[in-house]
Design an enzyme around this catalytic site. Structure first.
Site, mmCIF file in Angstrom:
data_model
loop_
_atom_site.group_PDB
_atom_site.id
_atom_site.type_symbol
_atom_site.label_atom_id
_atom_site.label_comp_id
_atom_site.label_asym_id
_atom_site.label_seq_id
_atom_site.Cartn_x
_atom_site.Cartn_y
_atom_site.Cartn_z
ATOM 1 N N ASP A 84 0.812 -1.173 -0.130
ATOM 2 C CA ASP A 84 -0.088 0.186 0.029
ATOM 3 C C ASP A 84 1.031 1.306 0.085
ATOM 4 O O ASP A 84 1.901 1.364 0.784
ATOM 5 C CB ASP A 84 -1.027 -0.039 1.345
ATOM 6 C CG ASP A 84 -1.682 1.214 1.193
ATOM 7 O OD1 ASP A 84 -2.801 1.053 0.436
ATOM 8 O OD2 ASP A 84 -1.793 1.954 2.044
ATOM 9 N N GLU B 240 1.372 0.134 -4.994
ATOM 10 C CA GLU B 240 0.949 1.642 -5.505
ATOM 11 C C GLU B 240 2.133 2.585 -5.617
ATOM 12 O O GLU B 240 2.690 2.768 -4.508
ATOM 13 C CB GLU B 240 -0.009 2.162 -4.479
ATOM 14 C CG GLU B 240 -1.273 1.320 -4.299
ATOM 15 C CD GLU B 240 -2.227 1.996 -3.450
ATOM 16 O OE1 GLU B 240 -3.425 2.318 -4.102
ATOM 17 O OE2 GLU B 240 -1.929 2.337 -2.440
#
Ligand code: CA
Length: 668
Positions: free
Chosen positions: A351, A380
């Site tokens: 993340d 990400e």
């Protein structure tokens, strides 16, 4: 994680001000802390002794408290720990093998005793993760665990990812699954929806995905584990104990063994079904700032700060961790290694990965490959806010070429296909917006250097950032933002359901035929919507649960997804692993018409049994034509249908591509 702030916890770190007085910068202070290069085993049973340690170099004193219960009652014993100044680590050794007891640490810092903490390396905890537990891990292994192994993966491009939340997947009353919202939901074979089609793990096998990517499954903060089964919903991007499974996904969060055993059983069930498992990890921030286990262990050290001493906030959640510091880097690397070794997790999704530094991410990938050569890492490649970490050190999408064995999500193809992620009414190539053709082409070549892609005309990144197609994850939707179905409903105002289904099929056809690694959000194969809620992180089951009766209702769509997956699996031409191969074998046709993209995969690309594959996308709702060279073509995809055996043959010349659809044909 969503780029929108879920929770605001911005506060100054009270711990910092006294130590800053005599120092030049916050980083100078922390970089001078003595470190423990090895593994910090906060609790180990050695024969008839139980040994504790805690890394906290600037503590005035540290105590360990022993309890007989995971949440209630006073400590049975409180013991002072002693400091090894060279490593900044405190130690205590207690008589007896203290299995089934619980413990916490408390740290005295700047003259004040801080709240108790289970430490940062608790591997088992009581309910709600307040106290760590001492357990015998050999008793957590399901039968046959020693032979458990995930699928072999030669290249990440061969993987097909399915992003799933435990509760979404099984909680609907139509699911036919008994253990709703639990890890062990995936142990149930033969489950059927109310209207009689397979659900659960049988559904995954039928669909044909290769890996299930589970949303955060470490112990998180927002769901009260004492309130089962009426516990509320949360995505889980609010970490508490990084090295313990979340209690609310177990059948008994109060028993420290249960969550561990049940998570392992889930992993084993997936592996037995030939599926791999990827875990979403959120090392970039913690649920709380001053109250987190990091802060209660070594105040300030694990976080980045602004010059005024307040927490910096690249996560949009109130704080950000400092992966560049030795002990934080050590923590991240050892934590993923632990999940790979103890729980047999095959892959990791990071993340807000760009909050971490490139060196740390490379070390993560390198360490995991040693544990399991089939492992992989993606993340990400962005932050949710600015960070004190210099841009050139961040694990950004645009820096993926500096990373080894790590892939990034392509927001390029995502926004190119369906329109801007947060401007709900914006359309994309598949919904008839002109001008995104070059961005979609960038997605098709997995953002590698290709002589026929004009990057200056692309949205988002305007240069070929990937050095290999193994570095890009292609998707059109995920848990964040509107589901594809909701996006189509809002952006294609007034369109019939039939047209929206066509746009859905076209969108995923682009994803599944592109170079790189495809990723879908669970339930999109059954036309799942979330009633237009884009940030459903704490929405009720009525928004988030997948209604499995839709699988029958949208059987044509489900079969299309299934066939797309079969097509990709059967044809390595869609899964090239080097940018040189892509530049050589993937040739775009010279098309001047807007909303039409046509390309060939030539010369048995990547060892494919088909000599040439032609892929044509028509993003216009109107039919468009294109000329194809003469040859013995077989059409396998046309007008919203796929049949790998062939729909019809074609001798070349002008071919009509019906509105909002893909055509795929080949020569043997
Ligand atoms: Ca929890």
């Amino acid at each position: 994680m969503n780029k929108f702030i879920k929770k605001s916890l911005i506060m100054a770190s009270a711990a910092l001000s006294p130590i800053l007085a005599s120092a030049t910068s916050i980083d100078d202070v922390y970089n001078n802390y003595p470190v423990n290069e090895g593994m910090t085993d906060e609790v180990v049973v050695k024969g008839d002794k139980t040994c504790f340690e805690l890394w906290s170099p600037k503590a005035d004193a540290v105590k360990v408290h022993i309890y007989c219960d995971g949440i209630n009652g006073k400590p049975e014993k409180c013991v002072d720990m002693s400091l090894d100044a060279a490593t900044g680590t405190w130690h205590a050794s207690l008589d007896g093998a203290l299995y089934n007891k619980f413990y916490t640490f408390s740290v005295k810092f700047n003259g004040k005793w801080l709240d108790e903490t289970p430490g940062i390396w608790a591997k088992a905890v009581g309910v709600n993760g307040k106290r760590a537990a001492i357990i015998d891990f050999s008793k957590t292994n399901p039968c046959g665990w020693e032979n458990d192994k995930g699928p072999e993966v030669k290249a990440i491009n061969d993987v097909i990812l399915y992003e799933m939340h435990h509760r979404d997947f099984s909680v609907h009353h139509n699911s036919g699954i008994a253990n709703k919202g639990k890890f062990i939901a995936l142990l149930e074979n033969g489950t059927l929806s109310l209207n009689g089609v397979p659900t659960g793990i049988d559904h995954l096998k039928e669909l044909g995905v290769t890996h299930v990517h589970i949303l955060p499954s470490f112990d998180y903060n927002s769901v009260d584990e004492t309130q089962i089964p009426s516990n509320t919903y949360n995505w889980g991007y609010d970490p508490v104990n990084y090295n313990v499974p979340e209690g609310s996904y177990s059948t008994n969060p109060s028993n420290p063994y249960t969550r561990i055993r049940e998570m392992k059983q889930m992993v084993q069930a997936l592996h037995n079904a030939g599926l791999g498992i990827v875990m979403d990890v959120v090392y970039n921030h913690t649920a709380e700032g001053d109250g987190s286990n990091f802060s209660l262990t070594a105040p300030g050290y694990f976080y980045r700060h602004r010059e005024d001493g307040s927490y910096s906030d690249a996560s949009g959640c109130g704080n950000e961790t400092a992966s560049e510091r030795t002990m934080m880097r050590n923590f991240i690397v050892n934590s993923v290694k632990y999940w790979a070794e103890e729980y047999h997790i095959d892959g990791f999704r990071f993340d807000l990965m760009a909050i971490h530094d490139i060196t740390t991410m490379n070390l993560v990938a390198e360490t995991l490959k040693k544990v399991n050569p089939s492992s992989f890492v993606y993340g990400e490649g962005w932050t949710a806010g600015d960070s004190p970490l210099p841009v050139d050190q961040r694990a950004l999408k645009e820096s993926v070429a500096k990373m080894n064995g790590i892939a990034v999500f392509s927001d390029d193809i995502r926004d190119g296909i369906k329109g801007h992620y947060s401007r709900a009414e914006d359309c994309g190539f598949a919904t008839g917006k002109v001008g995104l053709e070059e961005t979609v082409k960038k997605g098709i070549v997995a953002a590698t250097a290709h002589p026929q892609v004009d990057y200056s005309k692309c949205n988002n990144s305007t240069f070929p950032y990937a050095k290999s197609p193994s570095e890009v994850i292609n998707y059109v939707s995920c848990h964040d933002d509107l589901t594809l179905v909701d996006k189509l409903a809002i952006s294609m105002k007034g369109a019939s359901e039939d047209l929206r289904l066509r746009a859905d099929k076209l969108s995923q056809t682009i994803v599944f035929t592109s170079q790189g690694t495809p990723f879908i959000f669970a339930g999109e194969e059954v036309f799942r919507n979330k009633k237009g809620v884009h940030n459903s992180y704490k929405s009720p089951d009525s928004i988030n649960a997948i209604d499995w009766n839709q699988k029958l209702k949208y059987a044509d769509l489900f079969n299309y997804y299934k066939s797309l997956i079969s097509l990709r699996k059967a044809h390595p031409a869609f899964r090239m692993t080097s940018s040189e191969d892509v530049a050589k074998h993937l040739v775009f046709d010279k098309v001047k018409t807007p909303l039409l993209i046509s390309y060939s995969l030539k010369d048995n690309a990547n060892g494919d049994s088909w000599k040439e594959i032609k892929v044509i996308f028509n993003g216009s709702p109107e039919a468009q034509t294109i000329k194809i060279k003469k040859g013995n073509w077989t059409i396998v995809a046309q007008d919203g249908k796929i049949d790998l055996e062939g729909i019809e043959t074609f001798k070349g010349g002008e071919i009509t591509i019906p509105g909002t659809s893909a055509t795929i044909l080949y020569i043997k």
